[in-house]
Design a protein around this motif. Structure first.
Motif, PDB file in Angstrom:
ATOM      1  N   THR A  41       0.837  -1.201   0.000  1.00  0.00           N
ATOM      2  CA  THR A  41       0.000   0.000   0.000  1.00  0.00           C
ATOM      3  C   THR A  41       0.874   1.255   0.000  1.00  0.00           C
ATOM      4  OG1 THR A  41      -0.132   0.175   2.414  1.00  0.00           O
ATOM      5  CG2 THR A  41      -1.804  -1.213   1.308  1.00  0.00           C
ATOM      6  N   ALA A  42       0.301   2.347  -0.469  1.00  0.00           N
ATOM      7  CA  ALA A  42       1.030   3.617  -0.496  1.00  0.00           C
ATOM      8  C   ALA A  42       1.425   4.029   0.923  1.00  0.00           C
ATOM      9  CB  ALA A  42       0.175   4.701  -1.150  1.00  0.00           C
ATOM     10  N   LYS A  43       0.557   3.790   1.882  1.00  0.00           N
ATOM     11  CA  LYS A  43       0.838   4.157   3.276  1.00  0.00           C
ATOM     12  C   LYS A  43       2.050   3.389   3.806  1.00  0.00           C
ATOM     13  CE  LYS A  43      -1.156   4.155   7.876  1.00  0.00           C
ATOM     14  NZ  LYS A  43      -1.162   3.039   8.754  1.00  0.00           N
ATOM     15  N   VAL A  44       2.074   2.099   3.571  1.00  0.00           N
ATOM     16  CA  VAL A  44       3.184   1.272   4.060  1.00  0.00           C
ATOM     17  C   VAL A  44       4.481   1.646   3.351  1.00  0.00           C
ATOM     18  CG1 VAL A  44       4.073  -1.093   4.174  1.00  0.00           C
ATOM     19  CG2 VAL A  44       1.713  -0.611   4.839  1.00  0.00           C
ATOM     20  N   LEU A  45       4.417   1.894   2.056  1.00  0.00           N
ATOM     21  CA  LEU A  45       5.613   2.299   1.322  1.00  0.00           C
ATOM     22  C   LEU A  45       6.136   3.629   1.844  1.00  0.00           C
ATOM     23  CD1 LEU A  45       7.725   1.925  -0.852  1.00  0.00           C
ATOM     24  CD2 LEU A  45       6.092   2.881  -2.500  1.00  0.00           C
ATOM     25  N   ALA A  46       5.241   4.581   2.083  1.00  0.00           N
ATOM     26  CA  ALA A  46       5.659   5.887   2.622  1.00  0.00           C
ATOM     27  C   ALA A  46       6.319   5.714   3.990  1.00  0.00           C
ATOM     28  CB  ALA A  46       4.468   6.830   2.713  1.00  0.00           C
ATOM     29  N   GLU A  47       5.751   4.866   4.834  1.00  0.00           N
ATOM     30  CA  GLU A  47       6.340   4.605   6.151  1.00  0.00           C
ATOM     31  C   GLU A  47       7.720   3.974   6.019  1.00  0.00           C
ATOM     32  OE1 GLU A  47       3.395   2.158   8.017  1.00  0.00           O
ATOM     33  OE2 GLU A  47       2.092   3.855   8.495  1.00  0.00           O
ATOM     34  N   THR A  48       7.862   3.036   5.091  1.00  0.00           N
ATOM     35  CA  THR A  48       9.143   2.373   4.859  1.00  0.00           C
ATOM     36  C   THR A  48      10.184   3.373   4.381  1.00  0.00           C
ATOM     37  OG1 THR A  48       8.037   0.277   4.349  1.00  0.00           O
ATOM     38  CG2 THR A  48      10.310   0.529   3.580  1.00  0.00           C
ATOM     39  N   LEU A  49       9.811   4.214   3.430  1.00  0.00           N
ATOM     40  CA  LEU A  49      10.739   5.223   2.913  1.00  0.00           C
ATOM     41  C   LEU A  49      11.140   6.215   4.001  1.00  0.00           C
ATOM     42  CD1 LEU A  49       9.132   5.742  -0.577  1.00  0.00           C
ATOM     43  CD2 LEU A  49      11.504   5.041  -0.169  1.00  0.00           C
ATOM     44  N   ARG A  50      10.191   6.616   4.847  1.00  0.00           N
ATOM     45  CA  ARG A  50      10.521   7.528   5.955  1.00  0.00           C
ATOM     46  C   ARG A  50      11.508   6.867   6.918  1.00  0.00           C
ATOM     47  NH1 ARG A  50       5.107   9.418   5.491  1.00  0.00           N
ATOM     48  NH2 ARG A  50       4.348   7.856   6.926  1.00  0.00           N
ATOM     49  N   ALA A  51      11.269   5.599   7.247  1.00  0.00           N
ATOM     50  CA  ALA A  51      12.178   4.880   8.155  1.00  0.00           C
ATOM     51  C   ALA A  51      13.565   4.753   7.532  1.00  0.00           C
ATOM     52  CB  ALA A  51      11.616   3.496   8.485  1.00  0.00           C
ATOM     53  N   MET A  52      13.625   4.483   6.238  1.00  0.00           N
ATOM     54  CA  MET A  52      14.917   4.363   5.562  1.00  0.00           C
ATOM     55  C   MET A  52      15.627   5.711   5.510  1.00  0.00           C
ATOM     56  SD  MET A  52      13.911   1.685   2.529  1.00  0.00           S
ATOM     57  CE  MET A  52      15.593   1.473   1.912  1.00  0.00           C
ATOM     58  N   GLU A  53      14.856   6.776   5.369  1.00  0.00           N
ATOM     59  CA  GLU A  53      15.450   8.116   5.382  1.00  0.00           C
ATOM     60  C   GLU A  53      16.037   8.404   6.770  1.00  0.00           C
ATOM     61  OE1 GLU A  53      14.285  12.726   4.270  1.00  0.00           O
ATOM     62  OE2 GLU A  53      12.680  11.234   4.450  1.00  0.00           O
ATOM     63  N   ARG A  54      15.286   8.060   7.822  1.00  0.00           N
ATOM     64  CA  ARG A  54      15.794   8.248   9.196  1.00  0.00           C
ATOM     65  C   ARG A  54      17.053   7.426   9.441  1.00  0.00           C
ATOM     66  NH1 ARG A  54      10.339   7.832  10.547  1.00  0.00           N
ATOM     67  NH2 ARG A  54      10.630   5.657  11.094  1.00  0.00           N
ATOM     68  N   ASP A  55      17.106   6.221   8.855  1.00  0.00           N
ATOM     69  CA  ASP A  55      18.268   5.343   9.019  1.00  0.00           C
ATOM     70  C   ASP A  55      19.465   5.790   8.196  1.00  0.00           C
ATOM     71  OD1 ASP A  55      16.747   3.765  10.693  1.00  0.00           O
ATOM     72  OD2 ASP A  55      16.326   2.247   9.169  1.00  0.00           O
ATOM     73  N   GLY A  56      19.236   6.687   7.241  1.00  0.00           N
ATOM     74  CA  GLY A  56      20.335   7.178   6.418  1.00  0.00           C
ATOM     75  C   GLY A  56      20.612   6.353   5.181  1.00  0.00           C
ATOM     76  N   THR A  57      19.685   5.468   4.787  1.00  0.00           N
ATOM     77  CA  THR A  57      19.910   4.662   3.598  1.00  0.00           C
ATOM     78  C   THR A  57      19.272   5.266   2.350  1.00  0.00           C
ATOM     79  OG1 THR A  57      18.019   3.267   4.173  1.00  0.00           O
ATOM     80  CG2 THR A  57      20.192   2.471   4.827  1.00  0.00           C
ATOM     81  N   VAL A  58      18.325   6.199   2.555  1.00  0.00           N
ATOM     82  CA  VAL A  58      17.622   6.841   1.440  1.00  0.00           C
ATOM     83  C   VAL A  58      17.615   8.348   1.669  1.00  0.00           C
ATOM     84  CG1 VAL A  58      15.324   7.151   0.423  1.00  0.00           C
ATOM     85  CG2 VAL A  58      16.159   4.864   0.884  1.00  0.00           C
ATOM     86  N   SER A  59      17.790   9.099   0.592  1.00  0.00           N
ATOM     87  CA  SER A  59      17.613  10.555   0.678  1.00  0.00           C
ATOM     88  C   SER A  59      16.328  10.909  -0.063  1.00  0.00           C
ATOM     89  CB  SER A  59      18.806  11.296   0.069  1.00  0.00           C
ATOM     90  OG  SER A  59      18.904  11.023  -1.309  1.00  0.00           O
TER      91      SER A  59
END
Length: 99
Positions: A41-59
């Motif tokens: 889902t878009a919601k789960v993907l957005a949450e995953t991307l936010r978590a990855m951004e916090r972890d420093g793996t995604v900008s």
């Protein structure tokens, strides 16, 4: 190299490895990443991307446009995690019995 669903390990959250693979080719918009994973889902993907951004793996880069445009890209750390994912995939292919 695709290998995420048969991986015996989870790197981060449930969908992190899929996002890593979706972004390995370079910068992509949210819709492009979602197109690689239509079952998420878009919601789960957005949450995953936010978590990855916090972890420093995604900008994440947001552009002041109408409609709004947001692009995601792997960081240097994210690219290093891709190397680990590749190692795990290699191990899985060599050691797991196909069912």
């Amino acid at each position: 190299m695709k290998c995420t669903h048969e991986l015996p390990y989870r790197i981060g959250g449930r969908w992190t490895a899929h996002v890593l693979r979706a972004l390995q080719g370079g910068r992509r918009r949210f819709g492009e990443v979602r197109g690689e994973m239509p079952w998420v889902t878009a919601k789960v993907l957005a949450e995953t991307l936010r978590a990855m951004e916090r972890d420093g793996t995604v900008s994440r880069e947001a552009f002041e446009e109408n409609p709004p445009r947001v692009e995601y890209e792997l960081t240097a750390q994210g690219r290093k995690v891709l190397g680990l994912l590749d190692l795990c995939c290699d191990w899985a292919r060599e050691n797991l019995v196909e069912t």
